[in-house]
Design a protein around this motif. Structure first.
Motif, mmCIF file in Angstrom:
data_model
loop_
_atom_site.group_PDB
_atom_site.id
_atom_site.type_symbol
_atom_site.label_atom_id
_atom_site.label_comp_id
_atom_site.label_asym_id
_atom_site.label_seq_id
_atom_site.Cartn_x
_atom_site.Cartn_y
_atom_site.Cartn_z
ATOM 1 N N GLY A 59 0.553 -1.198 0.195
ATOM 2 C CA GLY A 59 0.098 -0.007 0.081
ATOM 3 C C GLY A 59 0.794 1.173 0.087
ATOM 4 N N VAL A 60 1.847 1.222 0.668
ATOM 5 C CA VAL A 60 2.936 2.298 0.859
ATOM 6 C C VAL A 60 3.289 2.683 -0.716
ATOM 7 C CG1 VAL A 60 4.816 3.248 1.593
ATOM 8 C CG2 VAL A 60 3.403 2.248 3.275
ATOM 9 N N LEU A 61 3.844 1.600 -1.114
ATOM 10 C CA LEU A 61 4.698 1.643 -2.452
ATOM 11 C C LEU A 61 3.716 2.261 -3.516
ATOM 12 C CD1 LEU A 61 7.172 -1.516 -2.598
ATOM 13 C CD2 LEU A 61 7.728 0.996 -2.220
ATOM 14 N N LEU A 62 2.335 1.755 -3.383
ATOM 15 C CA LEU A 62 1.315 2.050 -4.577
ATOM 16 C C LEU A 62 0.810 3.524 -4.342
ATOM 17 C CD1 LEU A 62 -0.264 0.599 -6.711
ATOM 18 C CD2 LEU A 62 -2.006 0.128 -5.139
ATOM 19 N N ASN A 63 0.962 3.955 -3.086
ATOM 20 C CA ASN A 63 0.420 5.307 -2.948
ATOM 21 C C ASN A 63 1.720 6.377 -2.785
ATOM 22 O OD1 ASN A 63 -2.172 5.100 -2.886
ATOM 23 N ND2 ASN A 63 -2.201 4.161 -0.891
ATOM 24 N N ALA A 64 2.798 5.762 -2.954
ATOM 25 C CA ALA A 64 3.891 6.891 -3.156
ATOM 26 C C ALA A 64 3.625 8.124 -3.843
ATOM 27 C CB ALA A 64 5.415 6.087 -3.475
ATOM 28 N N ARG A 65 2.907 8.083 -4.869
ATOM 29 C CA ARG A 65 2.843 9.065 -5.696
ATOM 30 C C ARG A 65 1.881 10.335 -4.919
ATOM 31 N NH1 ARG A 65 -1.416 5.747 -5.881
ATOM 32 N NH2 ARG A 65 -3.418 6.592 -6.527
ATOM 33 N N HIS A 66 1.408 10.300 -3.845
ATOM 34 C CA HIS A 66 1.005 11.120 -3.127
ATOM 35 C C HIS A 66 1.818 12.134 -2.379
ATOM 36 C CE1 HIS A 66 -2.611 8.396 -3.314
ATOM 37 N NE2 HIS A 66 -3.231 9.406 -3.077
ATOM 38 N N LEU A 67 3.275 11.854 -2.267
ATOM 39 C CA LEU A 67 3.975 12.735 -1.818
ATOM 40 C C LEU A 67 4.225 13.931 -2.813
ATOM 41 C CD1 LEU A 67 6.228 13.603 0.280
ATOM 42 C CD2 LEU A 67 7.777 11.938 -0.786
ATOM 43 N N PRO A 68 4.539 13.720 -4.042
ATOM 44 C CA PRO A 68 4.416 14.850 -4.906
ATOM 45 C C PRO A 68 3.117 15.524 -5.345
ATOM 46 C CG PRO A 68 4.878 12.837 -6.246
ATOM 47 C CD PRO A 68 4.885 12.325 -4.714
ATOM 48 N N TYR A 69 2.253 14.738 -5.094
ATOM 49 C CA TYR A 69 0.910 15.438 -5.013
ATOM 50 C C TYR A 69 0.615 16.536 -3.818
ATOM 51 C CZ TYR A 69 -1.488 11.872 -8.024
ATOM 52 O OH TYR A 69 -1.589 11.217 -9.062
ATOM 53 N N GLY A 70 0.914 16.039 -2.691
ATOM 54 C CA GLY A 70 1.076 16.931 -1.411
ATOM 55 C C GLY A 70 1.965 18.192 -1.634
ATOM 56 N N LEU A 71 3.043 17.986 -2.286
ATOM 57 C CA LEU A 71 3.849 19.150 -2.424
ATOM 58 C C LEU A 71 3.641 19.945 -3.528
ATOM 59 C CD1 LEU A 71 7.369 17.228 -2.788
ATOM 60 C CD2 LEU A 71 6.628 18.669 -0.883
ATOM 61 N N ALA A 72 2.615 19.674 -4.550
ATOM 62 C CA ALA A 72 2.037 20.419 -5.480
ATOM 63 C C ALA A 72 0.909 21.169 -4.961
ATOM 64 C CB ALA A 72 1.494 19.553 -6.826
ATOM 65 N N LEU A 73 0.256 20.704 -4.231
ATOM 66 C CA LEU A 73 -0.935 21.188 -3.630
ATOM 67 C C LEU A 73 -0.962 21.868 -2.248
ATOM 68 C CD1 LEU A 73 -3.560 18.715 -5.042
ATOM 69 C CD2 LEU A 73 -3.189 21.026 -6.093
ATOM 70 N N GLY A 74 0.349 21.942 -1.773
ATOM 71 C CA GLY A 74 0.479 22.511 -0.315
ATOM 72 C C GLY A 74 -0.275 23.925 -0.092
#
Length: 218
Positions: A59-74
């Motif tokens: 689950g962590v690997l599959l959702n790793a894309r959320h890290l750049p998502y968070g940076l883009a929408l901070g």
């Protein structure tokens, strides 16, 4: 988008219950995780005997894309206060990010993010619950074709991104890995190993790029 997600959620609920997952647990997971791909993978791996650590890691690997998502929408969540940022980060799914980034005005971007995120979150958990009831009542979710709804929905989300060459290479390689390994490994493991397809999205070497340009017609 909410209607499409309702079908996907019903599929997940029916599949989970038909594989022995209690309805209350599938519903609770939908509310606390709110990530269709990881939830389906977790159900597949857990019910096939995978270790809990492997399920969590997948689950962590599959959702790793959320890290750049968070940076883009901070900046979108920055004005919401601590509790608003905490709950807003829970709504960080592909569709909400796509709607938000499509807007250039900060106010409209914030409004698009919350509208999409709250709509999808409000649909997801009830649809998983209803799908579990249907699956429990019918015994076999394949009778309604619900087992195909989630792959079809995920494919529909991926298709617009395939115009980007690095993404296309990653999807093709990941799909090939999953197809080849599905008959050989336990359910859920091929999907996890398909993440190695992202290696194909890495920047190509200068020589490889030169060779690609030479192959393109003038």
């Amino acid at each position: 988008m909410g209607l499409a997600l309702a079908v996907i959620g019903a599929s997940l609920g029916a599949i989970a219950v038909s594989r022995g997952v209690p309805l209350w647990l599938a519903t609770l997971m939908a509310a606390l995780v709110f990530a269709g791909g990881s939830e389906l993978m977790a159900v597949g791996m857990a019910t096939s005997g995978a270790a809990p650590l492997a399920v969590v890691l997948g689950g962590v690997l599959l959702n790793a894309r959320h890290l750049p998502y968070g940076l883009a929408l901070g900046n979108v969540l920055g004005a919401s206060g601590p509790l608003g940022r905490l709950f807003g980060s829970h709504l960080l799914v592909d569709e909400a990010v796509a709607f938000a980034l499509a807007e250039s005005d900060p106010h409209r971007r914030r409004r698009a993010y919350w509208a999409a995120g709250l709509t999808l979150y409000g649909v997801w958990t009830p649809s998983v619950f209803v799908g579990g009831l249907i699956g429990n009542g019918l015994g076999d979710p394949r009778a309604l074709g619900l087992d195909a709804a989630l792959p079809a929905g995920l494919l529909a989300l991926v298709l617009p991104s395939l115009r980007d060459r690095p993404t296309l290479r990653a999807v093709v390689l990941g799909s090939a890995v999953a197809v080849v390994l599905t008959p050989l490994l336990a359910e859920g493991i091929p999907v996890l190993l398909a993440l190695f397809g992202t290696l194909a999205a890495l920047p190509m070497s200068r020589g490889a790029r030169r060779g690609t340009r030479e192959e393109e017609p003038a």
